[in-house]
Design a protein around this motif. Sequence first.
Motif, mmCIF file in Angstrom:
data_model
loop_
_atom_site.group_PDB
_atom_site.id
_atom_site.type_symbol
_atom_site.label_atom_id
_atom_site.label_comp_id
_atom_site.label_asym_id
_atom_site.label_seq_id
_atom_site.Cartn_x
_atom_site.Cartn_y
_atom_site.Cartn_z
ATOM 1 N N GLY A 5 82.095 -0.263 -28.086
ATOM 2 C CA GLY A 5 83.440 -0.998 -27.791
ATOM 3 C C GLY A 5 83.033 -2.360 -27.388
ATOM 4 O O GLY A 5 83.943 -3.133 -26.943
ATOM 5 N N ALA A 6 81.970 -3.021 -27.734
ATOM 6 C CA ALA A 6 81.637 -4.428 -27.140
ATOM 7 C C ALA A 6 80.794 -5.022 -28.137
ATOM 8 O O ALA A 6 79.864 -4.319 -28.490
ATOM 9 C CB ALA A 6 81.211 -4.591 -25.779
ATOM 10 N N GLU A 10 79.422 -9.432 -24.842
ATOM 11 C CA GLU A 10 80.218 -8.885 -23.772
ATOM 12 C C GLU A 10 79.732 -7.871 -22.882
ATOM 13 O O GLU A 10 78.821 -7.074 -22.958
ATOM 14 C CB GLU A 10 81.341 -8.311 -24.557
ATOM 15 C CG GLU A 10 81.978 -9.278 -25.308
ATOM 16 C CD GLU A 10 82.853 -8.570 -26.608
ATOM 17 O OE1 GLU A 10 84.070 -9.091 -26.797
ATOM 18 O OE2 GLU A 10 82.791 -7.451 -27.056
ATOM 19 N N SER A 12 80.953 -4.608 -20.308
ATOM 20 C CA SER A 12 81.833 -3.366 -20.209
ATOM 21 C C SER A 12 82.260 -3.286 -19.049
ATOM 22 O O SER A 12 81.399 -3.146 -18.063
ATOM 23 C CB SER A 12 81.290 -2.217 -21.002
ATOM 24 O OG SER A 12 82.295 -1.501 -21.644
ATOM 25 N N ASP A 27 83.325 3.298 -18.824
ATOM 26 C CA ASP A 27 84.163 2.392 -18.995
ATOM 27 C C ASP A 27 85.406 2.909 -20.095
ATOM 28 O O ASP A 27 84.988 4.164 -20.197
ATOM 29 C CB ASP A 27 83.601 1.186 -19.786
ATOM 30 C CG ASP A 27 82.765 1.741 -21.418
ATOM 31 O OD1 ASP A 27 83.491 2.651 -21.620
ATOM 32 O OD2 ASP A 27 81.901 0.797 -21.654
ATOM 33 N N ARG A 28 86.509 2.146 -20.233
ATOM 34 C CA ARG A 28 87.459 2.536 -20.939
ATOM 35 C C ARG A 28 87.122 3.239 -22.120
ATOM 36 O O ARG A 28 87.372 4.349 -22.767
ATOM 37 C CB ARG A 28 88.513 1.794 -20.916
ATOM 38 C CG ARG A 28 89.707 2.160 -21.728
ATOM 39 C CD ARG A 28 91.026 1.290 -21.566
ATOM 40 N NE ARG A 28 90.939 0.750 -20.102
ATOM 41 C CZ ARG A 28 91.857 1.246 -19.373
ATOM 42 N NH1 ARG A 28 92.699 2.373 -19.509
ATOM 43 N NH2 ARG A 28 91.808 0.920 -17.950
ATOM 44 N N PHE A 29 86.270 2.667 -22.837
ATOM 45 C CA PHE A 29 85.707 2.756 -24.302
ATOM 46 C C PHE A 29 85.209 4.198 -24.331
ATOM 47 O O PHE A 29 85.592 5.164 -25.158
ATOM 48 C CB PHE A 29 84.731 1.694 -24.968
ATOM 49 C CG PHE A 29 84.469 2.218 -26.347
ATOM 50 C CD1 PHE A 29 85.129 1.888 -27.429
ATOM 51 C CD2 PHE A 29 83.040 2.906 -26.583
ATOM 52 C CE1 PHE A 29 84.735 2.112 -28.728
ATOM 53 C CE2 PHE A 29 82.740 3.100 -27.687
ATOM 54 C CZ PHE A 29 83.306 2.826 -28.773
ATOM 55 N N VAL A 56 92.047 1.419 -26.966
ATOM 56 C CA VAL A 56 91.126 0.581 -25.971
ATOM 57 C C VAL A 56 91.692 -0.898 -26.033
ATOM 58 O O VAL A 56 90.906 -1.479 -26.848
ATOM 59 C CB VAL A 56 89.660 0.737 -26.167
ATOM 60 C CG1 VAL A 56 88.869 0.427 -25.089
ATOM 61 C CG2 VAL A 56 89.400 2.420 -25.970
ATOM 62 N N SER A 59 88.968 -4.155 -26.353
ATOM 63 C CA SER A 59 87.752 -3.685 -27.051
ATOM 64 C C SER A 59 87.565 -4.180 -28.369
ATOM 65 O O SER A 59 88.559 -4.424 -29.111
ATOM 66 C CB SER A 59 87.563 -2.107 -26.746
ATOM 67 O OG SER A 59 86.545 -1.849 -27.611
ATOM 68 N N HIS A 60 86.210 -4.205 -28.849
ATOM 69 C CA HIS A 60 85.931 -4.726 -30.220
ATOM 70 C C HIS A 60 85.361 -3.740 -30.741
ATOM 71 O O HIS A 60 84.151 -3.567 -30.978
ATOM 72 C CB HIS A 60 85.106 -5.981 -30.167
ATOM 73 C CG HIS A 60 85.601 -7.263 -29.600
ATOM 74 N ND1 HIS A 60 85.508 -7.878 -28.359
ATOM 75 C CD2 HIS A 60 86.625 -8.134 -30.000
ATOM 76 C CE1 HIS A 60 86.031 -8.725 -28.005
ATOM 77 N NE2 HIS A 60 87.103 -8.923 -29.028
ATOM 78 N N THR A 61 86.038 -2.709 -30.981
ATOM 79 C CA THR A 61 85.479 -1.353 -31.499
ATOM 80 C C THR A 61 84.816 -1.451 -32.960
ATOM 81 O O THR A 61 85.325 -2.091 -33.653
ATOM 82 C CB THR A 61 86.760 -0.357 -31.781
ATOM 83 O OG1 THR A 61 87.500 -0.027 -30.338
ATOM 84 C CG2 THR A 61 86.059 0.963 -32.217
#
Length: 83
Positions: A5-6, A10, A12, A27-29, A56, A59-61
């Motif tokens: 997710g990062a 980055e 989290s 974390d949210r992810f 999310v 987030s950079h999924t």
Amino acid sequence: MLFSGANGYESSLGSEYDPETGAWTADRFAHKFVSFARENQEASLMELYDHLYHTVNGSHTTIYNHERIENLDNIQIQEFTTP
């Protein structure tokens, strides 16, 4: 294969707090990943990715090393979670 997710630059941020233990537990992810996987065992890895990408915020999924997997639409989550 790795879901993330990062990116490497980055952080989290915690989003799930457990008042009983007084700790941030996920974390949210991670929370969305586990919740979706538990409730949707027959979903494909691509469906999991799409869910994370759209739910999310910020987030950079990313799925790293997905080039080595033939078709993420044909692989169900339960292939990784069911003995």
